[in-house]
Design a protein around this motif. Sequence first.
Motif, PDB file in Angstrom:
ATOM      1  N   ILE B  91      -3.358  -5.312   2.330  1.00  0.00           N
ATOM      2  CA  ILE B  91      -3.147  -4.274   3.355  1.00  0.00           C
ATOM      3  C   ILE B  91      -4.434  -3.470   3.578  1.00  0.00           C
ATOM      4  O   ILE B  91      -4.811  -3.173   4.708  1.00  0.00           O
ATOM      5  CB  ILE B  91      -2.011  -3.292   2.953  1.00  0.00           C
ATOM      6  N   ILE B  92      -5.106  -3.149   2.479  1.00  0.00           N
ATOM      7  CA  ILE B  92      -6.329  -2.339   2.603  1.00  0.00           C
ATOM      8  C   ILE B  92      -7.379  -3.097   3.414  1.00  0.00           C
ATOM      9  O   ILE B  92      -7.981  -2.548   4.344  1.00  0.00           O
ATOM     10  CB  ILE B  92      -6.869  -1.944   1.211  1.00  0.00           C
ATOM     11  N   PHE B  93      -7.570  -4.365   3.092  1.00  0.00           N
ATOM     12  CA  PHE B  93      -8.575  -5.121   3.852  1.00  0.00           C
ATOM     13  C   PHE B  93      -8.164  -5.287   5.317  1.00  0.00           C
ATOM     14  O   PHE B  93      -9.001  -5.273   6.213  1.00  0.00           O
ATOM     15  CB  PHE B  93      -8.841  -6.481   3.219  1.00  0.00           C
ATOM     16  N   GLU B  94      -6.861  -5.445   5.548  1.00  0.00           N
ATOM     17  CA  GLU B  94      -6.413  -5.626   6.929  1.00  0.00           C
ATOM     18  C   GLU B  94      -6.551  -4.348   7.754  1.00  0.00           C
ATOM     19  O   GLU B  94      -6.516  -4.388   8.983  1.00  0.00           O
ATOM     20  CB  GLU B  94      -4.955  -6.115   6.930  1.00  0.00           C
ATOM     21  N   HIS B  95      -6.688  -3.215   7.073  1.00  0.00           N
ATOM     22  CA  HIS B  95      -6.840  -1.933   7.783  1.00  0.00           C
ATOM     23  C   HIS B  95      -8.141  -1.246   7.387  1.00  0.00           C
ATOM     24  O   HIS B  95      -8.204  -0.026   7.315  1.00  0.00           O
ATOM     25  CB  HIS B  95      -5.662  -1.012   7.469  1.00  0.00           C
ATOM     26  N   GLN B  96      -9.172  -2.024   7.117  1.00  0.00           N
ATOM     27  CA  GLN B  96     -10.347  -1.410   6.489  1.00  0.00           C
ATOM     28  C   GLN B  96     -11.096  -0.440   7.416  1.00  0.00           C
ATOM     29  O   GLN B  96     -11.886   0.365   6.938  1.00  0.00           O
ATOM     30  CB  GLN B  96     -11.295  -2.457   5.889  1.00  0.00           C
ATOM     31  N   ASP B  97     -10.815  -0.485   8.705  1.00  0.00           N
ATOM     32  CA  ASP B  97     -11.451   0.477   9.611  1.00  0.00           C
ATOM     33  C   ASP B  97     -10.743   1.834   9.614  1.00  0.00           C
ATOM     34  O   ASP B  97     -11.205   2.776  10.253  1.00  0.00           O
ATOM     35  CB  ASP B  97     -11.459  -0.065  11.044  1.00  0.00           C
ATOM     36  N   HIS B  98      -9.612   1.908   8.934  1.00  0.00           N
ATOM     37  CA  HIS B  98      -8.825   3.151   8.975  1.00  0.00           C
ATOM     38  C   HIS B  98      -8.487   3.620   7.566  1.00  0.00           C
ATOM     39  O   HIS B  98      -7.329   3.915   7.265  1.00  0.00           O
ATOM     40  CB  HIS B  98      -7.537   2.939   9.763  1.00  0.00           C
ATOM     41  N   LEU B  99      -9.470   3.645   6.683  1.00  0.00           N
ATOM     42  CA  LEU B  99      -9.176   4.019   5.303  1.00  0.00           C
ATOM     43  C   LEU B  99      -9.484   5.487   5.062  1.00  0.00           C
ATOM     44  O   LEU B  99     -10.591   5.952   5.304  1.00  0.00           O
ATOM     45  CB  LEU B  99      -9.995   3.159   4.338  1.00  0.00           C
ATOM     46  N   ASP B 100      -8.459   6.190   4.586  1.00  0.00           N
ATOM     47  CA  ASP B 100      -8.641   7.543   4.079  1.00  0.00           C
ATOM     48  C   ASP B 100      -7.445   7.837   3.177  1.00  0.00           C
ATOM     49  O   ASP B 100      -6.572   6.982   2.984  1.00  0.00           O
ATOM     50  CB  ASP B 100      -8.773   8.567   5.217  1.00  0.00           C
ATOM     51  N   GLY B 101      -7.424   9.038   2.623  1.00  0.00           N
ATOM     52  CA  GLY B 101      -6.351   9.374   1.689  1.00  0.00           C
ATOM     53  C   GLY B 101      -4.970   9.174   2.297  1.00  0.00           C
ATOM     54  O   GLY B 101      -4.068   8.607   1.661  1.00  0.00           O
ATOM     55  N   ASN B 102      -4.797   9.603   3.546  1.00  0.00           N
ATOM     56  CA  ASN B 102      -3.476   9.506   4.179  1.00  0.00           C
ATOM     57  C   ASN B 102      -3.061   8.065   4.430  1.00  0.00           C
ATOM     58  O   ASN B 102      -1.922   7.681   4.170  1.00  0.00           O
ATOM     59  CB  ASN B 102      -3.471  10.256   5.522  1.00  0.00           C
ATOM     60  N   SER B 103      -3.981   7.257   4.932  1.00  0.00           N
ATOM     61  CA  SER B 103      -3.597   5.880   5.223  1.00  0.00           C
ATOM     62  C   SER B 103      -3.288   5.129   3.935  1.00  0.00           C
ATOM     63  O   SER B 103      -2.341   4.341   3.878  1.00  0.00           O
ATOM     64  CB  SER B 103      -4.678   5.169   6.043  1.00  0.00           C
ATOM     65  N   LEU B 104      -4.042   5.406   2.879  1.00  0.00           N
ATOM     66  CA  LEU B 104      -3.784   4.718   1.603  1.00  0.00           C
ATOM     67  C   LEU B 104      -2.402   5.098   1.061  1.00  0.00           C
ATOM     68  O   LEU B 104      -1.663   4.250   0.554  1.00  0.00           O
ATOM     69  CB  LEU B 104      -4.886   5.049   0.592  1.00  0.00           C
ATOM     70  N   LEU B 105      -2.049   6.378   1.218  1.00  0.00           N
ATOM     71  CA  LEU B 105      -0.700   6.807   0.795  1.00  0.00           C
ATOM     72  C   LEU B 105       0.372   6.103   1.625  1.00  0.00           C
ATOM     73  O   LEU B 105       1.406   5.681   1.087  1.00  0.00           O
ATOM     74  CB  LEU B 105      -0.555   8.324   0.957  1.00  0.00           C
ATOM     75  N   SER B 106       0.112   5.957   2.913  1.00  0.00           N
ATOM     76  CA  SER B 106       1.122   5.319   3.760  1.00  0.00           C
ATOM     77  C   SER B 106       1.273   3.832   3.400  1.00  0.00           C
ATOM     78  O   SER B 106       2.368   3.280   3.477  1.00  0.00           O
ATOM     79  CB  SER B 106       0.794   5.505   5.247  1.00  0.00           C
ATOM     80  N   PHE B 107       0.178   3.185   2.965  1.00  0.00           N
ATOM     81  CA  PHE B 107       0.305   1.792   2.521  1.00  0.00           C
ATOM     82  C   PHE B 107       1.173   1.721   1.262  1.00  0.00           C
ATOM     83  O   PHE B 107       2.003   0.812   1.110  1.00  0.00           O
ATOM     84  CB  PHE B 107      -1.066   1.167   2.193  1.00  0.00           C
ATOM     85  N   ALA B 108       0.961   2.671   0.363  1.00  0.00           N
ATOM     86  CA  ALA B 108       1.748   2.688  -0.880  1.00  0.00           C
ATOM     87  C   ALA B 108       3.230   2.861  -0.555  1.00  0.00           C
ATOM     88  O   ALA B 108       4.096   2.201  -1.156  1.00  0.00           O
ATOM     89  CB  ALA B 108       1.257   3.812  -1.788  1.00  0.00           C
ATOM     90  N   GLU B 109       3.506   3.727   0.425  1.00  0.00           N
ATOM     91  CA  GLU B 109       4.910   3.927   0.830  1.00  0.00           C
ATOM     92  C   GLU B 109       5.473   2.652   1.441  1.00  0.00           C
ATOM     93  O   GLU B 109       6.597   2.251   1.144  1.00  0.00           O
ATOM     94  CB  GLU B 109       5.013   5.083   1.833  1.00  0.00           C
ATOM     95  N   ALA B 110       4.667   2.008   2.284  1.00  0.00           N
ATOM     96  CA  ALA B 110       5.127   0.779   2.936  1.00  0.00           C
ATOM     97  C   ALA B 110       5.441  -0.312   1.912  1.00  0.00           C
ATOM     98  O   ALA B 110       6.295  -1.172   2.150  1.00  0.00           O
ATOM     99  CB  ALA B 110       4.078   0.291   3.929  1.00  0.00           C
ATOM    100  N   LEU B 111       4.757  -0.263   0.772  1.00  0.00           N
ATOM    101  CA  LEU B 111       5.000  -1.268  -0.274  1.00  0.00           C
ATOM    102  C   LEU B 111       6.144  -0.851  -1.187  1.00  0.00           C
ATOM    103  O   LEU B 111       6.421  -1.527  -2.183  1.00  0.00           O
ATOM    104  CB  LEU B 111       3.736  -1.480  -1.110  1.00  0.00           C
ATOM    105  N   ASP B 112       6.779   0.308  -0.848  1.00  0.00           N
ATOM    106  CA  ASP B 112       7.923   0.752  -1.628  1.00  0.00           C
ATOM    107  C   ASP B 112       7.553   1.071  -3.076  1.00  0.00           C
ATOM    108  O   ASP B 112       8.334   0.826  -3.991  1.00  0.00           O
ATOM    109  CB  ASP B 112       8.993  -0.359  -1.629  1.00  0.00           C
ATOM    110  N   LEU B 113       6.356   1.595  -3.263  1.00  0.00           N
ATOM    111  CA  LEU B 113       5.949   1.953  -4.618  1.00  0.00           C
ATOM    112  C   LEU B 113       6.648   3.235  -5.040  1.00  0.00           C
ATOM    113  O   LEU B 113       7.044   4.049  -4.206  1.00  0.00           O
ATOM    114  CB  LEU B 113       4.432   2.158  -4.678  1.00  0.00           C
ATOM    115  N   ASP B 114       6.801   3.396  -6.336  1.00  0.00           N
ATOM    116  CA  ASP B 114       7.248   4.673  -6.901  1.00  0.00           C
ATOM    117  C   ASP B 114       6.100   5.660  -6.660  1.00  0.00           C
ATOM    118  O   ASP B 114       5.054   5.589  -7.310  1.00  0.00           O
ATOM    119  CB  ASP B 114       7.515   4.472  -8.397  1.00  0.00           C
ATOM    120  N   MET B 115       6.310   6.563  -5.685  1.00  0.00           N
ATOM    121  CA  MET B 115       5.188   7.388  -5.224  1.00  0.00           C
ATOM    122  C   MET B 115       4.727   8.415  -6.254  1.00  0.00           C
ATOM    123  O   MET B 115       3.559   8.783  -6.294  1.00  0.00           O
ATOM    124  CB  MET B 115       5.548   8.090  -3.905  1.00  0.00           C
TER     125      MET B 115
END
Lengths: 159, 177
Positions: B91-115
């Motif tokens: 996911i990170i590589f597929e969105h590498q133009d939009h990386l910041d704290g918020n986007s990384l958190l949203s990827f973690a949520e999308a993966l259903d991680l224990d936040m």
Amino acid sequence: MAGSILEKGATAPDFDLHCTPDQRLKLHDLKGKRVILAFYPADWSPVCSDQMAVYNEARKLFQQHNAEVIGISVDSKWCHLAFEQDRHLHFPLLADFEPKGEVSRLYGAYNEEEGQSKRALFVIDEQGVIQWSYLSPDGINPGADGILEALETMDNGKH
Amino acid sequence: MSTLKTPVSGSDRQTGYRGAPVTLVEYGDYQCSHCGIAHPFIKRLLAEKEKDILFVFRNFPLQEAHPAAYIAALAAEAAGQQGKFWLMHDIIFEHQDHLDGNSLLSFAEALDLDMHQFAQDWKSEALQQKVEADFESGIRSGVNGTPTFFVNGEKIAYDETYESLLHAVERVAQAHR
């Protein structure tokens, strides 16, 4: 004269060059510290930019061995300033600008045909003596592994 | 050519075929566009050479050049603590133009991680040490930019083409047949 850089055991020639538009740096000011002197052909060129970016990140590893890295090329102090700011470099870049290439020549690291520094590395000890040097082809980024090995060899030699 | 100074071990993030004749190690930076170009090559290589390759990713974030590279590396490692390293890595590589704290958190949520757990691991000393250890092993192995690839411990000449990776892998795989 052409093609040979200074080697281990040679006294590192002193220099007095601009490191910022209003500051100069002399090698003998750094006595007591180890100095990694990295000659490179030019600011902005792709290979050099990678090399300097890697040294920027490796500074903390160098500092564990009491060593500071310094870049040097024939670019002017203003060119260096723009390059440092653009790449967020946190170590000095010296301008071997006037007389052009004088210090590079003293280290045997000047390319007369291109009119720029060769890609050469020197590790200088606390007393100003060269302990390791390496000449890389212009197009090859030499990385930092040789520097770290040289610093570790120097650490071991102290015991 | 440089050699890999730190052998591949259980603490490395690995995917592909265990016991494969070829171990391909990448030193990469999530915000480096050249690594972004190589990412689909690796996916294709793993699909096409399924039984031949074990792939290892080690972090080599150039933090000053790429301000989100380090937090992205930590985010992937933190997802790895919940068994989802490679999903996060993709996911990170597929969105590498939009990386910041918020986007990384949203990827973690999308993966259903224990936040709650993710937030703790993301900032943990242990994972920071892992990323730094990866970087140092790269420096010692002569990594001078990203991506740098090693096949069975030898640095390969990668020229930004799929073929250069494929050839390096096939050369070693064939020698093992």
